[in-house]
Design a protein around this motif. Structure first.
Motif, PDB file in Angstrom:
ATOM      1  N   ARG A 158       1.072  -1.190  -0.054  1.00  0.00           N
ATOM      2  CA  ARG A 158       0.094  -0.091   0.018  1.00  0.00           C
ATOM      3  C   ARG A 158       0.845   1.281   0.064  1.00  0.00           C
ATOM      4  N   SER A 159       2.036   1.336   0.457  1.00  0.00           N
ATOM      5  CA  SER A 159       2.666   2.628   0.806  1.00  0.00           C
ATOM      6  C   SER A 159       4.215   2.740   0.162  1.00  0.00           C
ATOM      7  N   ILE A 160       4.866   1.708   0.056  1.00  0.00           N
ATOM      8  CA  ILE A 160       6.349   1.567  -0.286  1.00  0.00           C
ATOM      9  C   ILE A 160       6.126   1.780  -2.129  1.00  0.00           C
ATOM     10  N   GLN A 161       7.100   2.740  -2.568  1.00  0.00           N
ATOM     11  CA  GLN A 161       7.146   3.041  -4.057  1.00  0.00           C
ATOM     12  C   GLN A 161       8.553   2.668  -4.444  1.00  0.00           C
ATOM     13  N   LEU A 162       8.439   2.262  -5.754  1.00  0.00           N
ATOM     14  CA  LEU A 162       9.734   2.151  -6.505  1.00  0.00           C
ATOM     15  C   LEU A 162       9.719   3.003  -7.900  1.00  0.00           C
ATOM     16  N   ARG A 163      10.578   3.971  -8.034  1.00  0.00           N
ATOM     17  CA  ARG A 163      10.443   4.977  -8.958  1.00  0.00           C
ATOM     18  C   ARG A 163      11.513   4.956  -9.845  1.00  0.00           C
ATOM     19  N   ALA A 164      11.116   5.090 -11.075  1.00  0.00           N
ATOM     20  CA  ALA A 164      12.146   5.355 -12.204  1.00  0.00           C
ATOM     21  C   ALA A 164      11.723   6.424 -13.138  1.00  0.00           C
ATOM     22  N   ASN A 195      18.886  20.230 -18.936  1.00  0.00           N
ATOM     23  CA  ASN A 195      19.417  19.252 -17.813  1.00  0.00           C
ATOM     24  C   ASN A 195      18.687  17.960 -17.886  1.00  0.00           C
ATOM     25  N   ASN A 196      19.230  16.825 -18.534  1.00  0.00           N
ATOM     26  CA  ASN A 196      18.593  15.693 -18.405  1.00  0.00           C
ATOM     27  C   ASN A 196      19.034  14.781 -17.608  1.00  0.00           C
ATOM     28  N   PHE A 197      18.282  13.629 -17.243  1.00  0.00           N
ATOM     29  CA  PHE A 197      18.867  12.740 -16.174  1.00  0.00           C
ATOM     30  C   PHE A 197      17.833  11.667 -16.086  1.00  0.00           C
ATOM     31  N   ILE A 198      18.386  10.488 -15.593  1.00  0.00           N
ATOM     32  CA  ILE A 198      17.463   9.434 -15.305  1.00  0.00           C
ATOM     33  C   ILE A 198      17.759   9.000 -13.798  1.00  0.00           C
ATOM     34  N   SER A 199      16.614   8.661 -13.229  1.00  0.00           N
ATOM     35  CA  SER A 199      16.725   8.848 -11.752  1.00  0.00           C
ATOM     36  C   SER A 199      15.949   7.429 -11.194  1.00  0.00           C
ATOM     37  N   LEU A 200      16.401   6.934 -10.131  1.00  0.00           N
ATOM     38  CA  LEU A 200      15.773   5.772  -9.433  1.00  0.00           C
ATOM     39  C   LEU A 200      15.736   6.168  -7.898  1.00  0.00           C
ATOM     40  N   GLY A 201      14.506   5.662  -7.616  1.00  0.00           N
ATOM     41  CA  GLY A 201      14.360   6.165  -6.124  1.00  0.00           C
ATOM     42  C   GLY A 201      13.238   5.130  -5.221  1.00  0.00           C
ATOM     43  N   LEU A 202      13.136   5.584  -4.140  1.00  0.00           N
ATOM     44  CA  LEU A 202      12.191   5.050  -3.227  1.00  0.00           C
ATOM     45  C   LEU A 202      11.196   6.155  -2.758  1.00  0.00           C
ATOM     46  N   GLY A 203       9.951   5.955  -2.426  1.00  0.00           N
ATOM     47  CA  GLY A 203       9.126   6.681  -1.758  1.00  0.00           C
ATOM     48  C   GLY A 203       8.123   6.058  -0.856  1.00  0.00           C
TER      49      GLY A 203
END
Length: 191
Positions: free
Chosen positions: A154-160, A180-188
């Motif tokens: 319900r709450s954890i996110q994986l982001r790209a 400015n361009n970039f690829i990002s990987l993250g958690l939410g």
């Protein structure tokens, strides 16, 4: 800076209005991402100047305003892209995108909900004196990104995401378009 405060207060005021979502659905997401493959370019007429960048971090918050049957989500967000240094050149800069987003569910597999997300907005552009040659000025521009948000439970996110920031740099009589361009990987985390 007053525009940022106004937008933040406006966002907070929407939290308690009549949403079209269930009371049990999450409304606010916080995230932290690391950017990879960051490219920074300056354009002036037919000239182009490219710079290599260090990996960087982004922290942000998104507020869901409309959530229709957990299929389509709409809202707005703001993120802070930490100061980034140009490799081999003095100077650093950062962006503060303020944006609207649309998130559409693509698939649901067990506890995973896979969503596509598109962000569009305006980013504030800041640079130190070394970057803008102490007499220059910066101006923000359009921000957009396209990516995926995968909910785990319900709450954890994986982001790209693939993101682009535009801005303007003026040094005396010379004007540059900044991209400015970039690829990002993250958690939410959503609550």
């Amino acid at each position: 800076m007053n525009r940022i405060y106004f937008c933040f207060l406006f966002a907070i005021s929407l939290i308690n209005t009549g949403f079209t979502q269930q009371a049990s659905d999450p409304r606010i997401s916080f995230f932290l991402s690391m950017s990879l493959e960051n490219t920074h370019s300056l354009f002036s007429g037919s000239s182009r100047y490219d710079f290599e960048m260090n990996p960087n971090y982004t922290a942000g918050v998104e507020i869901i305003v409309i959530n229709k049957n957990s299929f389509d989500k709409y809202g707005f967000g703001i993120n802070y892209q930490a100061k980034n240094n140009l490799i081999g050149v003095e100077g650093n800069y950062n962006f503060w995108p303020l944006y609207f987003f649309s998130q559409i569910k693509i698939a649901e597999i067990d506890r995973f909900k896979i969503n596509a997300q598109f962000n569009l907005g305006y980013n504030f552009f800041n640079a130190n004196a070394d970057y803008k040659d102490s007499v220059g000025s910066t101006k923000g521009g359009i921000y957009y990104s396209l990516g995926s948000v995968i909910y785990v439970g319900r709450s954890i996110q994986l982001r790209a995401f693939y993101s682009t920031n535009y801005g303007n740099l003026k040094i005396e009589s010379n004007e540059f378009l900044v991209k400015n361009n970039f690829i990002s990987l993250g958690l939410g985390y959503t609550f």
